[in-house]
Scaffold this motif. Sequence first.
Motif, PDB file in Angstrom:
ATOM      1  N   VAL A  38       0.843  -1.222   0.000  1.00  0.00           N
ATOM      2  CA  VAL A  38       0.000   0.000   0.000  1.00  0.00           C
ATOM      3  C   VAL A  38       0.869   1.260   0.000  1.00  0.00           C
ATOM      4  O   VAL A  38       0.639   2.202  -0.756  1.00  0.00           O
ATOM      5  N   ASN A  39       1.860   1.188   0.878  1.00  0.00           N
ATOM      6  CA  ASN A  39       2.768   2.340   0.909  1.00  0.00           C
ATOM      7  C   ASN A  39       3.395   2.597  -0.437  1.00  0.00           C
ATOM      8  O   ASN A  39       3.473   3.741  -0.906  1.00  0.00           O
ATOM      9  N   PHE A  40       3.793   1.489  -0.970  1.00  0.00           N
ATOM     10  CA  PHE A  40       4.430   1.608  -2.282  1.00  0.00           C
ATOM     11  C   PHE A  40       3.453   2.193  -3.308  1.00  0.00           C
ATOM     12  O   PHE A  40       3.765   3.105  -4.058  1.00  0.00           O
ATOM     13  N   ALA A  41       2.188   1.713  -3.289  1.00  0.00           N
ATOM     14  CA  ALA A  41       1.164   2.201  -4.236  1.00  0.00           C
ATOM     15  C   ALA A  41       0.889   3.679  -4.005  1.00  0.00           C
ATOM     16  O   ALA A  41       0.769   4.454  -4.938  1.00  0.00           O
ATOM     17  N   LEU A  42       0.852   4.038  -2.703  1.00  0.00           N
ATOM     18  CA  LEU A  42       0.622   5.460  -2.379  1.00  0.00           C
ATOM     19  C   LEU A  42       1.739   6.328  -2.915  1.00  0.00           C
ATOM     20  O   LEU A  42       1.501   7.395  -3.480  1.00  0.00           O
ATOM     21  N   LEU A  43       2.912   5.794  -2.740  1.00  0.00           N
ATOM     22  CA  LEU A  43       4.081   6.534  -3.228  1.00  0.00           C
ATOM     23  C   LEU A  43       3.980   6.778  -4.724  1.00  0.00           C
ATOM     24  O   LEU A  43       4.167   7.874  -5.219  1.00  0.00           O
ATOM     25  N   VAL A  44       3.574   5.672  -5.391  1.00  0.00           N
ATOM     26  CA  VAL A  44       3.423   5.785  -6.847  1.00  0.00           C
ATOM     27  C   VAL A  44       2.329   6.791  -7.182  1.00  0.00           C
ATOM     28  O   VAL A  44       2.498   7.647  -8.039  1.00  0.00           O
ATOM     29  N   SER A  50       1.639  14.275  -8.381  1.00  0.00           N
ATOM     30  CA  SER A  50       2.573  15.398  -8.364  1.00  0.00           C
ATOM     31  C   SER A  50       3.070  15.687  -9.774  1.00  0.00           C
ATOM     32  O   SER A  50       3.163  16.844 -10.175  1.00  0.00           O
ATOM     33  N   LEU A  51       3.347  14.605 -10.477  1.00  0.00           N
ATOM     34  CA  LEU A  51       3.827  14.768 -11.856  1.00  0.00           C
ATOM     35  C   LEU A  51       2.766  15.450 -12.717  1.00  0.00           C
ATOM     36  O   LEU A  51       3.035  16.372 -13.465  1.00  0.00           O
ATOM     37  N   ILE A  52       1.506  14.932 -12.520  1.00  0.00           N
ATOM     38  CA  ILE A  52       0.397  15.499 -13.317  1.00  0.00           C
ATOM     39  C   ILE A  52       0.226  16.981 -13.002  1.00  0.00           C
ATOM     40  O   ILE A  52       0.107  17.819 -13.892  1.00  0.00           O
ATOM     41  N   ILE A  53       0.248  17.284 -11.684  1.00  0.00           N
ATOM     42  CA  ILE A  53       0.068  18.690 -11.279  1.00  0.00           C
ATOM     43  C   ILE A  53       1.189  19.545 -11.845  1.00  0.00           C
ATOM     44  O   ILE A  53       0.980  20.662 -12.309  1.00  0.00           O
ATOM     45  N   HIS A  54       2.363  19.020 -11.871  1.00  0.00           N
ATOM     46  CA  HIS A  54       3.488  19.794 -12.411  1.00  0.00           C
ATOM     47  C   HIS A  54       3.374  19.975 -13.915  1.00  0.00           C
ATOM     48  O   HIS A  54       3.660  21.028 -14.436  1.00  0.00           O
ATOM     49  N   LYS A  55       2.971  18.957 -14.552  1.00  0.00           N
ATOM     50  CA  LYS A  55       2.926  19.009 -16.026  1.00  0.00           C
ATOM     51  C   LYS A  55       1.690  19.744 -16.524  1.00  0.00           C
ATOM     52  O   LYS A  55       1.671  20.306 -17.598  1.00  0.00           O
TER      53      LYS A  55
END
Length: 521
Positions: A38-44, A50-55
């Motif tokens: 789950v942590n890993f999925a959250l991280l992803v 974040s990537l989407i918001i940046h782009k």
Amino acid sequence: MKNKNDTYFETSDTAEIPEAIISEKKRMPLPALIFTIVNFALLVLVTTCSLIIHKNVFTLAFELVGDSEVTVEYGEVYEEQGTKESFFGTILLKDGRVPEVETFGEVNTEVVGTYTVEYKATYLLDYHVGEKLFTETLRRTVKVIDTVAPEIKLETKDGWYTLPGQPYSEEGFAASDNYDGDITSKVEVKEKDGKVYYIAEDSSGNKTEAVREIFYDDPIPPEIGVLGYSEIILTVGDNYGDAGCTAFDNVDGDLTSSIIMSGEVLTDTPGTYTLTYSVADSYGNEASCIRTVKINPYVPPVVFPSAPAVSPSAPNGKVIYLTFDDGPGKHTERLLDILDKYDVKATFFVVNNPDYMHLLPRMVSSGHTVGMHANEHVYNKVYASDDAYYNDLYTIQSAINSYTGITPTILRFPGGGSNRVSRICPGIMTRLTAGVKDMGYRYFDWNVDSCDAGGTRSAWGVYNNVIKYIPKFEYSVVLQHDIYGYSVDAVENIINWGIENGYTFLPLTSDSPVCEHTVKN
Ligand code: ZN
């Protein structure tokens, strides 16, 4: 871990695996694994978000519908075309949202001018973590203009005309403008080459010109008039020289040289002759005038029966007493110059003419005699009664005295001693002629009449009458009137004629020979 594995593999050969290690591997708990995943999925997920918001790029697209600068004619409706607006992102909100648009500024198409309309678009982006306000502003320039030129109305009046060469007289005009209203007073008016130009300009600089063609006409004929008298009475044998005629036209000016005279005067044939003078102006208006010349037959001179022979005190021989009645007047000063020129002394029987009484002292200082004629030369008044006559006589006597310091004692009755105009008062002349003598005065009539107050109205006529009669008397008392220019005109010739023919000119005095007519009333 690695070390443990290393340890594990290193020890595998031994066939003896430590129990503790085996049991640890077997006890890897499931929740931990899930947690890890789950942590890993959250991280992803967070990384992806974040990537989407940046782009992702948000855009507030905002543009004017129509031109950024529009013009509207004064009085017409301004139609707001508005704006086109949209808020969208490159990745998120790709389908777009509608921002709020506010419009500022008003356009008044009733007032010419430049207006600005401002549009403000706003979009409030609501994040989960915060808000961001996007704004854009646009401006549109709106010009309210007036391109309609003023109107000029020219008035025309029936029968209106302008005399050639004269400035045009205005019939009337009016100028109005859709924006400024009545601008008649601002119209520029210029007259040039037979036309009148009217230029009206409104406050927006729109100009209108109107042109009026001037109608020139001259319906007025020249003024024509004879010089001298329009009726002349002469005696057969008199000279006649035409005094001419003058003509003046309102447009052409002096037309004297264009006058045509028709008719003739036969001075040796008695009759009435008509001379016609005609002239036309450049517009064909004609004018004429006439002069009649009556040639009378010769009538022998009247010899007054009471004229006595030479009195004892009379000078011997040929004597002329020039006498002038009814002055002083406007020709008297000229007469005095002529008399002075020849040093000839004469007699003035004056009336009270205040405008010329200042000439009396000169008469006295030049050696002329100033006698009484009348204060007011009106027969009905002077001869209304004996008292009326004497009152008049005293008045003129005192007037002469006040100007000259002399109290005159010689006189001539208005109309002469033989007059019949005094019949309104019967017998008055009989009483007066005796009465003035009793008072110590002398009165003088005449025996040579120049007829200057009768039928003769020209200098040559006066001259001829005088020189015709003088030779018939030993002494002549000549009657003339210095209020007539033509009579004064004759004096120089009479003097020259007298000098050439050996006559002496003397003033009348209380010692002069008697010259009295037969009394008829
Ligand atoms: Zn008179």
